[in-house]
Design a protein around this motif. Structure first.
Motif, PDB file in Angstrom:
ATOM      1  N   PHE A  46      16.359  -3.161   2.065  1.00  0.00           N
ATOM      2  CA  PHE A  46      15.257  -3.938   2.635  1.00  0.00           C
ATOM      3  C   PHE A  46      13.903  -3.478   2.101  1.00  0.00           C
ATOM      4  O   PHE A  46      12.886  -4.093   2.409  1.00  0.00           O
ATOM      5  N   ASP A  47      13.902  -2.384   1.308  1.00  0.00           N
ATOM      6  CA  ASP A  47      12.616  -1.767   0.948  1.00  0.00           C
ATOM      7  C   ASP A  47      12.453  -1.537  -0.556  1.00  0.00           C
ATOM      8  O   ASP A  47      11.671  -0.682  -0.973  1.00  0.00           O
ATOM      9  N   GLN A  48      13.192  -2.305  -1.374  1.00  0.00           N
ATOM     10  CA  GLN A  48      13.075  -2.158  -2.825  1.00  0.00           C
ATOM     11  C   GLN A  48      12.556  -3.460  -3.438  1.00  0.00           C
ATOM     12  O   GLN A  48      13.332  -4.382  -3.704  1.00  0.00           O
ATOM     13  N   PRO A  49      11.240  -3.569  -3.670  1.00  0.00           N
ATOM     14  CA  PRO A  49      10.694  -4.776  -4.297  1.00  0.00           C
ATOM     15  C   PRO A  49      11.407  -5.067  -5.620  1.00  0.00           C
ATOM     16  O   PRO A  49      11.689  -4.160  -6.397  1.00  0.00           O
ATOM     17  N   LEU A 150       5.295  14.849 -10.591  1.00  0.00           N
ATOM     18  CA  LEU A 150       6.294  13.775 -10.585  1.00  0.00           C
ATOM     19  C   LEU A 150       6.718  13.485  -9.153  1.00  0.00           C
ATOM     20  O   LEU A 150       6.900  14.400  -8.354  1.00  0.00           O
ATOM     21  N   CYS A 151       6.892  12.204  -8.833  1.00  0.00           N
ATOM     22  CA  CYS A 151       7.351  11.827  -7.495  1.00  0.00           C
ATOM     23  C   CYS A 151       8.709  11.144  -7.565  1.00  0.00           C
ATOM     24  O   CYS A 151       8.957  10.314  -8.444  1.00  0.00           O
ATOM     25  N   SER A 152       9.591  11.502  -6.640  1.00  0.00           N
ATOM     26  CA  SER A 152      10.856  10.810  -6.476  1.00  0.00           C
ATOM     27  C   SER A 152      11.233  10.876  -5.000  1.00  0.00           C
ATOM     28  O   SER A 152      10.553  11.523  -4.198  1.00  0.00           O
ATOM     29  N   GLU A 174       8.402  15.058  -3.271  1.00  0.00           N
ATOM     30  CA  GLU A 174       9.453  14.189  -2.732  1.00  0.00           C
ATOM     31  C   GLU A 174       8.892  13.376  -1.567  1.00  0.00           C
ATOM     32  O   GLU A 174       8.182  13.897  -0.723  1.00  0.00           O
ATOM     33  N   GLN A 175       9.235  12.084  -1.562  1.00  0.00           N
ATOM     34  CA  GLN A 175       8.794  11.175  -0.511  1.00  0.00           C
ATOM     35  C   GLN A 175      10.002  10.450   0.072  1.00  0.00           C
ATOM     36  O   GLN A 175      11.051  10.365  -0.580  1.00  0.00           O
ATOM     37  N   GLU A 180       6.139   4.931  -1.029  1.00  0.00           N
ATOM     38  CA  GLU A 180       5.251   6.081  -0.816  1.00  0.00           C
ATOM     39  C   GLU A 180       4.926   6.768  -2.141  1.00  0.00           C
ATOM     40  O   GLU A 180       3.807   7.230  -2.365  1.00  0.00           O
ATOM     41  N   CYS A 181       5.926   6.817  -3.043  1.00  0.00           N
ATOM     42  CA  CYS A 181       5.679   7.387  -4.376  1.00  0.00           C
ATOM     43  C   CYS A 181       4.667   6.535  -5.141  1.00  0.00           C
ATOM     44  O   CYS A 181       3.769   7.060  -5.819  1.00  0.00           O
ATOM     45  N   ALA A 182       4.794   5.213  -5.035  1.00  0.00           N
ATOM     46  CA  ALA A 182       3.857   4.320  -5.722  1.00  0.00           C
ATOM     47  C   ALA A 182       2.439   4.513  -5.192  1.00  0.00           C
ATOM     48  O   ALA A 182       1.468   4.518  -5.964  1.00  0.00           O
ATOM     49  N   THR A 183       2.312   4.711  -3.884  1.00  0.00           N
ATOM     50  CA  THR A 183       0.994   4.963  -3.278  1.00  0.00           C
ATOM     51  C   THR A 183       0.401   6.259  -3.803  1.00  0.00           C
ATOM     52  O   THR A 183      -0.796   6.330  -4.117  1.00  0.00           O
TER      53      THR A 183
END
Length: 279
Positions: A46-49, A150-152, A174-175, A180-183
């Protein structure tokens, strides 16, 4: 003893009748309360554009389009689909418990998962890539991440792959989710986000041009349709639907519609893939 025979027979008949009546009541109650009767239940994110995204009560994305096409070939209209959220950690249990009939949720086919569930497909081969700010041209691949932030997503294997294979000195944030990583990337807290390229393409598309995909995938992730273990008959039907979708151009149109403006193209060496699982 003969005198007792008839009452015992009557009692047995009465008990049988009562049990039958109870059985009918239970089955009627189940049918009456089951709003999903005659429907097909599909697990998605539900949360992956770009892949699976819940938006104002509707569901959009490439996984959604592929699932809708498969459902149609199985005899279900779009109105017959019950969409259910399928978080990564719950996918196997949802199939094993019969909560869903199939799952399309960036679900990579692995030997470990195949011990618990079966797959049809694959329907796309994604690859791990990087998402950066539009104006950043210093990061051209994972080998440029030394000293970078780096964010993942927490528990993801994506960041581990980067640290193990390419950039030992990377600083990892980590998020709980990729939004949240995109933000964090927007605001300059991190220099790049890493996961499968099609997920990153969806984030890039949602960013309206502020983020871009590097476009150099360095792994292969075979996305499959998760189904209950051993259901080869369903696997065959799904594979036939996928082959049809790829042959008539619907697969390509769905991909383009959901990654518009990102210049995303799946690796042509592997895409579109031939559905072979469950055969």
């Amino acid at each position: 003893m003969h005198g007792m025979g008839r009452p015992l027979k009557r009692l047995a008949r009465n008990l049988t009748a009562i049990l039958c009546a109870l059985g009918c009541l239970v089955s009627l109650a189940a049918c009456g309360s089951d709003k999903e009767a005659g429907k097909i239940r599909v697990g998605i994110k539900f949360d992956q554009p770009g892949l699976g995204f819940k938006k104002a009560g509707t569901y959009v994305g490439f996984d959604v389009d592929v699932a809708t096409y498969i459902a149609d070939k199985l005899g279900y209209s779009a109105d017959d689909i019950v969409w259910k959220e399928a978080p990564s950690k719950q996918r196997e249990a949802m199939l094993q418990n019969g909560d869903v009939d199939m799952i399309l949720a960036s679900y990579s086919i692995t030997d470990e998962r195949k011990r618990a569930v079966s797959f049809a497909g694959p329907y796309i081969v994604a690859g791990q890539d990087l998402l950066v700010r539009k104006e950043d041209h210093h990061i051209r691949g994972p080998e440029d991440l030394n000293g970078k932030r780096l964010c993942s997503v927490t528990g993801s294997t994506s960041a581990v792959t980067v640290k193990k294979k390419f950039a030992k000195e990377v600083q990892l944030m980590e998020q709980p989710g990729y939004a949240e990583c995109a933000t964090a990337l927007f605001s300059g807290i991190v220099d790049a986000v890493t996961t499968d390229d099609i997920i990153l393409a969806g984030l890039a598309s949602a960013s309206r041009g502020r983020l871009r995909l590097v476009g150099k995938p360095f792994t292969q992730e075979y996305y499959g349709v998760g189904i209950k273990k051993g259901n080869t008959q369903l696997a065959h039907k799904i594979n036939a639907a996928l082959a049809d979708m790829e042959a008539n151009g619907s697969w390509q149109r769905a991909l383009e519609n959901n990654t518009r403006g990102t210049h995303y193209k799946p690796d042509p060496r592997f895409n579109p893939p031939k559905p072979t699982e469950g055969e």
